[in-house]
Scaffold this motif. Structure first.
Motif, short mmCIF file in Angstrom:
data_model
loop_
_atom_site.label_atom_id
_atom_site.label_comp_id
_atom_site.label_asym_id
_atom_site.label_seq_id
_atom_site.Cartn_x
_atom_site.Cartn_y
_atom_site.Cartn_z
N ASP A 147 -56.15 -18.24 16.68
CA ASP A 147 -55.14 -19.04 15.99
C ASP A 147 -55.49 -19.22 14.52
OD1 ASP A 147 -52.71 -20.89 16.33
OD2 ASP A 147 -54.18 -22.25 15.42
N SER A 148 -56.74 -19.45 14.22
CA SER A 148 -57.17 -19.68 12.84
C SER A 148 -57.03 -18.42 11.99
CB SER A 148 -58.62 -20.17 12.82
OG SER A 148 -58.75 -21.40 13.50
N PHE A 149 -57.47 -17.28 12.53
CA PHE A 149 -57.34 -16.03 11.78
C PHE A 149 -55.87 -15.69 11.54
CE2 PHE A 149 -61.61 -14.33 13.62
CZ PHE A 149 -62.30 -15.20 12.79
N LEU A 150 -55.05 -15.93 12.56
CA LEU A 150 -53.63 -15.62 12.44
C LEU A 150 -52.96 -16.51 11.39
CD1 LEU A 150 -51.28 -14.97 15.47
CD2 LEU A 150 -50.49 -16.24 13.48
N ARG A 151 -53.22 -17.81 11.44
CA ARG A 151 -52.63 -18.74 10.47
C ARG A 151 -53.05 -18.39 9.04
NH1 ARG A 151 -50.87 -23.95 12.07
NH2 ARG A 151 -50.74 -24.21 14.33
N ALA A 152 -54.32 -18.08 8.86
CA ALA A 152 -54.80 -17.75 7.52
C ALA A 152 -54.14 -16.48 7.00
CB ALA A 152 -56.32 -17.60 7.53
N HIS A 153 -53.98 -15.50 7.89
CA HIS A 153 -53.35 -14.25 7.44
C HIS A 153 -51.87 -14.45 7.13
CE1 HIS A 153 -51.87 -10.08 7.51
NE2 HIS A 153 -53.07 -9.79 7.07
N GLN A 154 -51.20 -15.26 7.92
CA GLN A 154 -49.79 -15.55 7.64
C GLN A 154 -49.61 -16.13 6.25
OE1 GLN A 154 -48.95 -17.99 11.16
NE2 GLN A 154 -47.35 -16.53 11.73
N ARG A 155 -50.56 -16.97 5.84
CA ARG A 155 -50.41 -17.65 4.56
C ARG A 155 -51.00 -16.86 3.40
NH1 ARG A 155 -51.63 -24.01 4.28
NH2 ARG A 155 -49.93 -23.86 5.79
N PHE A 156 -52.10 -16.14 3.62
CA PHE A 156 -52.81 -15.52 2.50
C PHE A 156 -53.03 -14.02 2.64
CE2 PHE A 156 -54.40 -19.96 2.68
CZ PHE A 156 -53.93 -20.38 1.44
N GLY A 157 -52.52 -13.40 3.70
CA GLY A 157 -52.70 -11.97 3.87
C GLY A 157 -52.05 -11.17 2.76
N ALA A 158 -52.68 -10.05 2.41
CA ALA A 158 -52.12 -9.20 1.35
C ALA A 158 -50.74 -8.70 1.74
CB ALA A 158 -53.06 -8.02 1.07
N SER A 159 -50.57 -8.35 3.00
CA SER A 159 -49.29 -7.89 3.52
C SER A 159 -49.03 -8.58 4.85
CB SER A 159 -49.29 -6.36 3.70
OG SER A 159 -49.55 -5.70 2.50
N PRO A 160 -48.45 -9.78 4.82
CA PRO A 160 -48.19 -10.50 6.07
C PRO A 160 -47.39 -9.66 7.05
CG PRO A 160 -47.84 -11.94 4.20
CD PRO A 160 -48.05 -10.55 3.64
N LEU A 161 -47.70 -9.79 8.33
CA LEU A 161 -47.06 -9.00 9.36
C LEU A 161 -45.77 -9.66 9.83
CD1 LEU A 161 -50.28 -8.27 11.47
CD2 LEU A 161 -49.31 -6.91 9.61
N ASP A 162 -44.96 -8.91 10.57
CA ASP A 162 -43.77 -9.51 11.15
C ASP A 162 -44.12 -10.16 12.49
OD1 ASP A 162 -43.92 -7.46 13.05
OD2 ASP A 162 -42.38 -6.25 12.08
N ASP A 163 -43.14 -10.81 13.10
CA ASP A 163 -43.41 -11.57 14.32
C ASP A 163 -43.97 -10.68 15.43
OD1 ASP A 163 -42.50 -13.82 13.06
OD2 ASP A 163 -40.52 -13.84 14.01
#
Length: 284
Positions: A147-163
């Protein structure tokens, strides 16, 4: 000059995260031929290779600390206070091997961790017994980390993924979790949310959890010159926690400050880390 600065910063970050054996481990992980658990196009490779992991890792440690049995095991056996960098390096190497390494190396890493878990037993200060190999306890650690890795990537990822890809990320992490001994880990975000909800009645901020939070947020063992940068990462690690987890830890949300300052700092820092650690073109 800029290229030289980039090289120095990237090397310093990599040494902190990967340790003195980092270059050799990286070569073995990425260059050894053979089948992998995850093909190159899998979401787990995107998430775990992104600079947002620096924020997600801090958030994961805070969230995981809320389970009294998990926190007691960490406090008594992990050595995170005496050797925090060593623990970080071991964790990052495990993530790298299971995400990018050969299937044989990934299984060997999992077997090693399972052997360590099997030996870790004890009791909390209240007298409750714990065993690091307990599938229920492993399930909490896995769910909190994912959950933590996913939340961080959603907010700060270089290329956020789709659902769909974020659901696939949860499914990818379940592959590793099952190998570690987790029974029926969540395989999409709905299942992950439900899993966290099941654990919530067991969670609380023990004195050990509060001490760990103070260590992570206020007393990190880093050079003075790097403390402002770490403070920005730590503030965003808190900001990406679920609201209920922040409440349990006594870290109230400050929406105005977070939107105005904390989140932009997080974007700037992850961008700087991404720039520093990117491999320069051969011509440079």
């Amino acid at each position: 000059m800029l290229t030289e600065l980039r090289g120095h910063l990237g090397q310093a970050l990599f040494e902190r995260v990967a340790g003195p054996e980092g270059p050799a481990a990286r070569a073995r992980i990425h260059d050894t031929p053979g089948p992998r658990w995850f093909p190159p196009d899998r979401p787990i490779r995107i998430v775990h290779g992104d600079a947002s992991m620096f924020i997600g890792g801090i958030s994961a440690l805070l969230l995981q600390s809320l389970h009294p049995l998990a926190m007691a095991a960490v406090a008594a056996h992990s050595g995170f206070r005496g050797d925090p960098w060593g623990r970080l390096q071991r964790t990052s190497t495990f993530l790298a091997v299971t995400t990018y390494g050969t299937a044989d190396d990934a299984q060997e890493a999992v077997d090693h961790v399972r052997g360590i878990h099997e030996r870790i037993r004890g009791r909390t200060p209240e007298g409750l017994a714990y065993h690091a190999a307990d599938p229920h306890l492993l399930g909490w650690v896995h769910a909190a980390e994912t959950d933590s890795f996913l939340r961080a990537h959603q907010r700060f990822g270089a290329s956020p993924l789709d659902d769909a890809d974020y659901d696939a990320y949860v499914a990818d992490t379940a592959r590793v979790a099952e190998a570690l001994g987790v029974i029926d880990p969540p395989r999409d975000r709905t299942g992950l949310t439900q899993c966290l909800s099941i654990y919530r009645p067991e969670l609380r901020a023990t004195p050990e959890a509060r001490a760990a939070a103070r260590f992570l947020l206020l007393r990190p063992p880093i050079p003075v010159v790097a403390q402002p940068f770490y403070a920005g990462l730590a503030a965003n690690g808190v900001a990406v926690l679920p609201a209920w987890a922040r409440e349990v830890l006594g870290l109230p949300p400050l929406p105005f400050i977070e939107n105005l300052a904390v989140r932009p700092v997080g974007r700037a820092l992850t961008g700087a880390i991404r720039w520093a650690m990117a491999q320069p073109p051969p011509s440079q």
